[in-house]
Motif scaffolding. Sequence first.
Motif, PDB file in Angstrom:
ATOM      1  N   GLN A  79       8.792  23.491 -11.145  1.00  0.00           N
ATOM      2  CA  GLN A  79       8.159  22.200 -10.915  1.00  0.00           C
ATOM      3  C   GLN A  79       8.340  21.764  -9.470  1.00  0.00           C
ATOM      4  OE1 GLN A  79      10.114  19.732 -13.905  1.00  0.00           O
ATOM      5  NE2 GLN A  79      11.368  18.808 -12.300  1.00  0.00           N
ATOM      6  N   THR A  80       7.510  20.834  -9.031  1.00  0.00           N
ATOM      7  CA  THR A  80       7.471  20.391  -7.644  1.00  0.00           C
ATOM      8  C   THR A  80       8.770  19.753  -7.198  1.00  0.00           C
ATOM      9  OG1 THR A  80       5.081  20.024  -7.812  1.00  0.00           O
ATOM     10  CG2 THR A  80       6.232  18.920  -6.010  1.00  0.00           C
ATOM     11  N   TYR A  81       9.283  18.846  -7.986  1.00  0.00           N
ATOM     12  CA  TYR A  81      10.456  18.056  -7.597  1.00  0.00           C
ATOM     13  C   TYR A  81      11.643  18.368  -8.496  1.00  0.00           C
ATOM     14  CZ  TYR A  81       6.819  15.544  -5.126  1.00  0.00           C
ATOM     15  OH  TYR A  81       5.759  15.237  -4.312  1.00  0.00           O
ATOM     16  N   ALA A  82      12.826  18.009  -8.034  1.00  0.00           N
ATOM     17  CA  ALA A  82      14.052  18.264  -8.796  1.00  0.00           C
ATOM     18  C   ALA A  82      14.270  17.234  -9.902  1.00  0.00           C
ATOM     19  CB  ALA A  82      15.260  18.288  -7.855  1.00  0.00           C
ATOM     20  N   ASN A  83      13.480  16.162  -9.923  1.00  0.00           N
ATOM     21  CA  ASN A  83      13.594  15.166 -10.985  1.00  0.00           C
ATOM     22  C   ASN A  83      13.230  15.805 -12.314  1.00  0.00           C
ATOM     23  OD1 ASN A  83      12.575  14.021  -8.407  1.00  0.00           O
ATOM     24  ND2 ASN A  83      12.980  12.080  -9.399  1.00  0.00           N
ATOM     25  N   GLU A  84      14.122  15.728 -13.263  1.00  0.00           N
ATOM     26  CA  GLU A  84      13.775  16.237 -14.590  1.00  0.00           C
ATOM     27  C   GLU A  84      13.025  15.148 -15.335  1.00  0.00           C
ATOM     28  OE1 GLU A  84      16.495  18.545 -16.896  1.00  0.00           O
ATOM     29  OE2 GLU A  84      17.747  18.916 -15.135  1.00  0.00           O
ATOM     30  N   VAL A  85      11.822  15.468 -15.767  1.00  0.00           N
ATOM     31  CA  VAL A  85      10.999  14.522 -16.513  1.00  0.00           C
ATOM     32  C   VAL A  85      10.672  15.129 -17.873  1.00  0.00           C
ATOM     33  CG1 VAL A  85      10.038  13.348 -14.483  1.00  0.00           C
ATOM     34  CG2 VAL A  85       8.898  15.378 -15.376  1.00  0.00           C
ATOM     35  N   PRO A  86      10.551  14.300 -18.910  1.00  0.00           N
ATOM     36  CA  PRO A  86      10.378  14.832 -20.262  1.00  0.00           C
ATOM     37  C   PRO A  86       8.953  15.206 -20.659  1.00  0.00           C
ATOM     38  CG  PRO A  86      10.589  12.452 -20.347  1.00  0.00           C
ATOM     39  CD  PRO A  86      10.783  12.857 -18.907  1.00  0.00           C
ATOM     40  N   ASN A  87       7.957  14.740 -19.920  1.00  0.00           N
ATOM     41  CA  ASN A  87       6.574  15.003 -20.311  1.00  0.00           C
ATOM     42  C   ASN A  87       5.947  16.079 -19.438  1.00  0.00           C
ATOM     43  OD1 ASN A  87       6.785  13.017 -22.220  1.00  0.00           O
ATOM     44  ND2 ASN A  87       5.620  11.495 -21.081  1.00  0.00           N
ATOM     45  N   CYS A  88       5.228  16.974 -20.104  1.00  0.00           N
ATOM     46  CA  CYS A  88       4.514  18.046 -19.412  1.00  0.00           C
ATOM     47  C   CYS A  88       3.276  18.347 -20.244  1.00  0.00           C
ATOM     48  CB  CYS A  88       5.409  19.282 -19.290  1.00  0.00           C
ATOM     49  SG  CYS A  88       4.652  20.669 -18.420  1.00  0.00           S
ATOM     50  N   THR A  89       2.104  18.221 -19.636  1.00  0.00           N
ATOM     51  CA  THR A  89       0.859  18.528 -20.337  1.00  0.00           C
ATOM     52  C   THR A  89       0.026  19.461 -19.470  1.00  0.00           C
ATOM     53  OG1 THR A  89      -0.263  16.588 -19.415  1.00  0.00           O
ATOM     54  CG2 THR A  89       0.815  16.321 -21.564  1.00  0.00           C
ATOM     55  N   ALA A  90      -0.863  20.191 -20.106  1.00  0.00           N
ATOM     56  CA  ALA A  90      -1.686  21.178 -19.412  1.00  0.00           C
ATOM     57  C   ALA A  90      -3.158  20.886 -19.621  1.00  0.00           C
ATOM     58  CB  ALA A  90      -1.359  22.572 -19.932  1.00  0.00           C
ATOM     59  N   GLY A 108       4.939   7.420 -16.973  1.00  0.00           N
ATOM     60  CA  GLY A 108       5.594   6.645 -15.924  1.00  0.00           C
ATOM     61  C   GLY A 108       6.144   7.480 -14.785  1.00  0.00           C
ATOM     62  N   ALA A 109       6.419   6.777 -13.698  1.00  0.00           N
ATOM     63  CA  ALA A 109       6.960   7.426 -12.493  1.00  0.00           C
ATOM     64  C   ALA A 109       8.378   7.922 -12.747  1.00  0.00           C
ATOM     65  CB  ALA A 109       6.926   6.440 -11.334  1.00  0.00           C
ATOM     66  N   PRO A 110       8.765   8.991 -12.094  1.00  0.00           N
ATOM     67  CA  PRO A 110       7.917   9.781 -11.212  1.00  0.00           C
ATOM     68  C   PRO A 110       6.946  10.623 -12.020  1.00  0.00           C
ATOM     69  CG  PRO A 110      10.062  10.821 -11.382  1.00  0.00           C
ATOM     70  CD  PRO A 110      10.128   9.538 -12.164  1.00  0.00           C
ATOM     71  N   SER A 111       5.783  10.840 -11.429  1.00  0.00           N
ATOM     72  CA  SER A 111       4.788  11.702 -12.062  1.00  0.00           C
ATOM     73  C   SER A 111       4.044  12.461 -10.974  1.00  0.00           C
ATOM     74  CB  SER A 111       3.823  10.886 -12.917  1.00  0.00           C
ATOM     75  OG  SER A 111       3.083  10.006 -12.109  1.00  0.00           O
ATOM     76  N   TRP A 112       3.590  13.653 -11.312  1.00  0.00           N
ATOM     77  CA  TRP A 112       2.875  14.488 -10.354  1.00  0.00           C
ATOM     78  C   TRP A 112       2.138  15.574 -11.106  1.00  0.00           C
ATOM     79  CZ3 TRP A 112       8.187  14.640 -10.983  1.00  0.00           C
ATOM     80  CH2 TRP A 112       8.723  15.839 -11.455  1.00  0.00           C
ATOM     81  N   SER A 113       1.294  16.290 -10.372  1.00  0.00           N
ATOM     82  CA  SER A 113       0.576  17.445 -10.924  1.00  0.00           C
ATOM     83  C   SER A 113       0.847  18.663 -10.057  1.00  0.00           C
ATOM     84  CB  SER A 113      -0.940  17.203 -10.939  1.00  0.00           C
ATOM     85  OG  SER A 113      -1.280  16.217 -11.868  1.00  0.00           O
ATOM     86  N   GLU A 114       0.919  19.789 -10.698  1.00  0.00           N
ATOM     87  CA  GLU A 114       0.984  21.076 -10.007  1.00  0.00           C
ATOM     88  C   GLU A 114       0.020  22.001 -10.739  1.00  0.00           C
ATOM     89  OE1 GLU A 114       5.007  20.639 -10.217  1.00  0.00           O
ATOM     90  OE2 GLU A 114       5.165  21.137 -12.307  1.00  0.00           O
TER      91      GLU A 114
END
Length: 152
Positions: A79-90, A108-114
């Motif tokens: 993932q892009t950032y080291a923040n562990e976030v619980p949501n991941c969708t494709a 919610g933040a933080p959020s991003w796309s890769e």
Amino acid sequence: MGRFPLAAILVLAVALAAGADARTRKSSADWDDLGAEFCRLTLAGDMVGLRPLLSDSLAGAIVAAAANPALPPARILFQTYANEVPNCTADTRNGALVEIKRSNAGGGAPSWSEYLVIVPERDGTSRIDDVLFATRRSDTLRARLDHYAATR
């Protein structure tokens, strides 16, 4: 054993093998299932489970980088950032890219796309060959792995 039972066993074995590779053998440009499996496995940090989804070349780059003790765990590596976030969708963008959206609960933040880069393999399957991160075009999983492999 008669001909019918042997034939039935062979058909079942082929069907089970085909089902196991269904997420990498799709002939269409819809890779949502592959992306969803990638999300599930990366959130779990399951590197062994991820291996069948990765190209041999990408798997080799991960092995080379793994000699560096600073290599992040699988949960963070992809993932892009080291923040562990619980949501991941494709969401499939085209025949070669799957957008991976990561966020906290409720988007919610933080959020991003890769983006997962999907490539065809010689055996007729398709696999993940790189991850394009959200920071800049030159920031890819392969570039990060090359850095870790070079700085052991």
